[in-house]
Motif scaffolding. Sequence first.
Motif, PDB file in Angstrom:
ATOM      1  N   GLU A 633       0.812  -1.210   0.000  1.00  0.00           N
ATOM      2  CA  GLU A 633       0.000   0.000   0.000  1.00  0.00           C
ATOM      3  C   GLU A 633       0.851   1.267   0.000  1.00  0.00           C
ATOM      4  OE1 GLU A 633      -3.025  -0.245   2.975  1.00  0.00           O
ATOM      5  OE2 GLU A 633      -4.084  -1.851   1.890  1.00  0.00           O
ATOM      6  N   LYS A 634       2.035   1.196   0.598  1.00  0.00           N
ATOM      7  CA  LYS A 634       2.972   2.320   0.564  1.00  0.00           C
ATOM      8  C   LYS A 634       3.321   2.723  -0.866  1.00  0.00           C
ATOM      9  CE  LYS A 634       5.964   1.464   4.264  1.00  0.00           C
ATOM     10  NZ  LYS A 634       7.311   1.056   4.697  1.00  0.00           N
ATOM     11  N   ARG A 635       3.450   1.719  -1.718  1.00  0.00           N
ATOM     12  CA  ARG A 635       3.991   1.925  -3.062  1.00  0.00           C
ATOM     13  C   ARG A 635       2.931   1.967  -4.168  1.00  0.00           C
ATOM     14  NH1 ARG A 635       7.394  -0.857   0.143  1.00  0.00           N
ATOM     15  NH2 ARG A 635       9.632  -0.493  -0.081  1.00  0.00           N
ATOM     16  N   ASN A 636       1.673   1.767  -3.815  1.00  0.00           N
ATOM     17  CA  ASN A 636       0.667   1.618  -4.871  1.00  0.00           C
ATOM     18  C   ASN A 636      -0.593   2.441  -4.622  1.00  0.00           C
ATOM     19  OD1 ASN A 636       1.705  -0.659  -6.767  1.00  0.00           O
ATOM     20  ND2 ASN A 636       2.143  -1.387  -4.691  1.00  0.00           N
ATOM     21  N   GLN A 637      -0.431   3.599  -3.997  1.00  0.00           N
ATOM     22  CA  GLN A 637      -1.589   4.449  -3.761  1.00  0.00           C
ATOM     23  C   GLN A 637      -2.213   4.940  -5.069  1.00  0.00           C
ATOM     24  OE1 GLN A 637      -3.376   5.235  -0.936  1.00  0.00           O
ATOM     25  NE2 GLN A 637      -2.138   3.538  -0.139  1.00  0.00           N
ATOM     26  N   ASP A 638      -1.403   5.120  -6.099  1.00  0.00           N
ATOM     27  CA  ASP A 638      -1.951   5.542  -7.391  1.00  0.00           C
ATOM     28  C   ASP A 638      -2.898   4.478  -7.943  1.00  0.00           C
ATOM     29  OD1 ASP A 638       0.142   3.738  -7.736  1.00  0.00           O
ATOM     30  OD2 ASP A 638       0.871   4.671  -9.581  1.00  0.00           O
ATOM     31  N   ILE A 640      -4.390   2.027  -6.194  1.00  0.00           N
ATOM     32  CA  ILE A 640      -5.522   1.899  -5.274  1.00  0.00           C
ATOM     33  C   ILE A 640      -6.542   3.003  -5.562  1.00  0.00           C
ATOM     34  CG2 ILE A 640      -6.217   2.058  -2.847  1.00  0.00           C
ATOM     35  CD1 ILE A 640      -3.440   0.791  -2.174  1.00  0.00           C
ATOM     36  N   GLY A 641      -6.052   4.212  -5.824  1.00  0.00           N
ATOM     37  CA  GLY A 641      -6.938   5.319  -6.155  1.00  0.00           C
ATOM     38  C   GLY A 641      -7.672   5.107  -7.465  1.00  0.00           C
ATOM     39  N   GLU A 642      -6.962   4.567  -8.465  1.00  0.00           N
ATOM     40  CA  GLU A 642      -7.594   4.272  -9.758  1.00  0.00           C
ATOM     41  C   GLU A 642      -8.732   3.283  -9.593  1.00  0.00           C
ATOM     42  OE1 GLU A 642      -4.717   2.774 -12.503  1.00  0.00           O
ATOM     43  OE2 GLU A 642      -3.440   4.544 -12.359  1.00  0.00           O
ATOM     44  N   LYS A 643      -8.486   2.221  -8.808  1.00  0.00           N
ATOM     45  CA  LYS A 643      -9.523   1.199  -8.618  1.00  0.00           C
ATOM     46  C   LYS A 643     -10.725   1.768  -7.878  1.00  0.00           C
ATOM     47  CE  LYS A 643      -9.327  -2.121 -10.049  1.00  0.00           C
ATOM     48  NZ  LYS A 643      -9.660  -2.492 -11.455  1.00  0.00           N
ATOM     49  N   ALA A 644     -10.469   2.617  -6.876  1.00  0.00           N
ATOM     50  CA  ALA A 644     -11.566   3.229  -6.120  1.00  0.00           C
ATOM     51  C   ALA A 644     -12.402   4.124  -7.030  1.00  0.00           C
ATOM     52  CB  ALA A 644     -11.007   4.032  -4.946  1.00  0.00           C
ATOM     53  N   TYR A 645     -11.733   4.853  -7.919  1.00  0.00           N
ATOM     54  CA  TYR A 645     -12.454   5.725  -8.851  1.00  0.00           C
ATOM     55  C   TYR A 645     -13.303   4.902  -9.817  1.00  0.00           C
ATOM     56  CZ  TYR A 645     -13.302   8.997 -12.658  1.00  0.00           C
ATOM     57  OH  TYR A 645     -13.906   9.761 -13.627  1.00  0.00           O
ATOM     58  N   GLU A 646     -12.727   3.820 -10.330  1.00  0.00           N
ATOM     59  CA  GLU A 646     -13.473   2.964 -11.254  1.00  0.00           C
ATOM     60  C   GLU A 646     -14.719   2.388 -10.589  1.00  0.00           C
ATOM     61  OE1 GLU A 646     -10.716   0.036 -12.602  1.00  0.00           O
ATOM     62  OE2 GLU A 646      -9.453   1.498 -13.652  1.00  0.00           O
ATOM     63  N   GLU A 647     -14.593   2.022  -9.311  1.00  0.00           N
ATOM     64  CA  GLU A 647     -15.742   1.459  -8.598  1.00  0.00           C
ATOM     65  C   GLU A 647     -16.831   2.511  -8.383  1.00  0.00           C
ATOM     66  OE1 GLU A 647     -14.155  -0.237  -5.052  1.00  0.00           O
ATOM     67  OE2 GLU A 647     -13.041  -1.796  -6.127  1.00  0.00           O
ATOM     68  N   ARG A 648     -16.428   3.765  -8.163  1.00  0.00           N
ATOM     69  CA  ARG A 648     -17.416   4.826  -7.941  1.00  0.00           C
ATOM     70  C   ARG A 648     -18.205   5.140  -9.207  1.00  0.00           C
ATOM     71  NH1 ARG A 648     -13.221   7.331  -5.039  1.00  0.00           N
ATOM     72  NH2 ARG A 648     -12.843   8.792  -6.753  1.00  0.00           N
ATOM     73  N   ILE A 649     -17.520   5.083 -10.353  1.00  0.00           N
ATOM     74  CA  ILE A 649     -18.219   5.431 -11.595  1.00  0.00           C
ATOM     75  C   ILE A 649     -18.872   4.214 -12.236  1.00  0.00           C
ATOM     76  CG2 ILE A 649     -16.710   7.408 -12.026  1.00  0.00           C
ATOM     77  CD1 ILE A 649     -15.276   5.706 -14.137  1.00  0.00           C
TER      78      ILE A 649
END
Length: 649
Positions: A633-638, A640-649
């Motif tokens: 998680e330290k190295r992959n916040q970008d 993780i953020g992409e996946k969260a955005y995809e789930e929201r839309i």
Amino acid sequence: MDAHKWPYANEIGSMEQVESDVLVLGGGLAGCYAAIAAARRGKSVVLVEKGATERSGSAGSGFDHWESACTNPCSQVTAKEIAEAYIEEQSHYSNGIAHYIECREGYDRLLDMEQFGGKIRDTDDEFAGAEFRDEETKLMFAYDYKNKFTLRVWGSTFKPALYKELKRLGVKIYDRTEATALLTAEVDGKTRGIGAMGMNVRTGKFLAFSAKSTILTMSRPARIWLFNPDLVGLCEFRPTQSIGSGHAMGYRAGVEFTMMEKSVKGEFSAAGRSFPPYGTGNNHNTWYAASMVDARGVEIPYVDRDGKELKTVSERYYPAEGQKFFLKGGVIDEAKYEYRGPETLDFEELMKRGYQLPFYADLSKMPEMERKVIWGMMVGEEGKTKIPILQYYTDKGFDPQKHILQSYGTGWQSASFLDQERQLFGAPGGILTDWDLKTNIDGIYAAGDQLYASDCCGFAAATGYYAGRKAASYADTVEITKAPQEEMDREMKRLYAPLYVEDGMDWRELNQAISKAMQNYCGGVKCKDLLEEGLSILKTYEEEMVPMISCKNPHELMRAHEVMDILEVAQMILQACLFRESSSKELRFYRSDYPEMDPKEDRCFLTIRQEHGKPVKGRVPHDYYGDIEEEYEKRNQDYIGEKAYEERI
């Protein structure tokens, strides 16, 4: 080369130079996903594949399950739980980084695949109502029906779908092109990967690929201990041309490897010894959990982790009381007590109880959906089973509702293998990387079967995509460095040399000689004198036999290059065996001159790399990657953020 007999253009001696941001070597699952990840980030990507990307690699003809899809909506386990189970199951001789990536991102790659056109759900409702099917999502599960983290999939649809997506994204694909050597250069006082070289295996054209970052996604080694050119055929689970060239290239370039001394349990990779994969009745992996009977037709009981006999077929797919989950298929060689799934009684116990050989799989004793999913989906989608097993057996009259299928081998589950015939299967040695899947050389990344302790399809796809992301980011920080002309000239001379040898030896002779040397000097029990003698013999082969190989066309030339790489990997294995001066039960590694088993000081990853042509030994602690969830998680916040955005839309 006789131009009148060879059906392709003669481009021997001609050169093509190619530039890209990201270069991917190997067009299997890992390579395709790596190229897609980099291309999605706007990078120019070149993919180099020895075969035809649309159907190449170990997954080219299909596969039947996707392990460790821990984030699917039906899963009852976390990515960390399963990744840590893999690490513990392998006594920490395990790739914690790659396994966590597999467990955390594996289901994401399946969703990608569905978008590309691959089939991951029972969309035709063929198995509606089955115990292993989720009616809402239409996902289908294997092995553990409670925890639902391994999916049954239609793997024969995957490679064509990936190929189509590569073309859509504009990835430049060089099919029928073997990668033969990595390119490195000293840049700002540090060694950096700057690309690779290769050859078209139909025309003989030489290619030099310059790139800002390079990803190794080629196969694990094979044909090391056993090779018979007359008997390979369908006995080979993996493609016979997938022989570990990426390992050889990496070693020559100074890439660091680990666990190359490990003896891995052979299953399908022994030419001439095994039956066609999944073509005999058994109760594991693709055939799990088939009903088994003895020669009299008496059914063989299943028992759970605790030895309790199970009365129904359904019980075979659930953990024991108090057991959260169990591991089946994939990376597990000999499951330990905690993660063991239901199995039939072991062979010795069956003999004591009076069961009579031969044993058979009897699918007629199973519920219709269980029978149908084994014979028709699993056998049919798994590698090399659709035509030679499912179609051929059916055409010849095999009916799983009426007939039983014999099981062969010592015991009864699979073919028998001598220690010295064990191929690099299971969770073998490979490249050591950091959390970016970057090797010890800047600009060179690795994924899939190039990694140590590699696993199956989900592992390849997830690590490939991950490496593609990281290599794309690295490409933003550097400029292209062109290959030195003298290095290209030297590699061209090496590659073409066998064309100018008259009345020489065939490449098969060298492969046979290497295999025999490895059987004699790197067998089940090792010692310093044997290993050093083996190295001496292989060095003689390199100096005296390699210059004698004679080829008439680019296809034979490719085969010769493969055997030269097999020779390189064999020497690396022998040297790695010399480096481990103790025995290890966990690595199935036994030295008569160092009989102490798993001493504390050697419970670590021993590494091997080449520096100025000499092997260099290193030590890395088992837990070098830290807490797998925190470090990821330290190295992959970008991401993780992409996946969260995809789930929201």
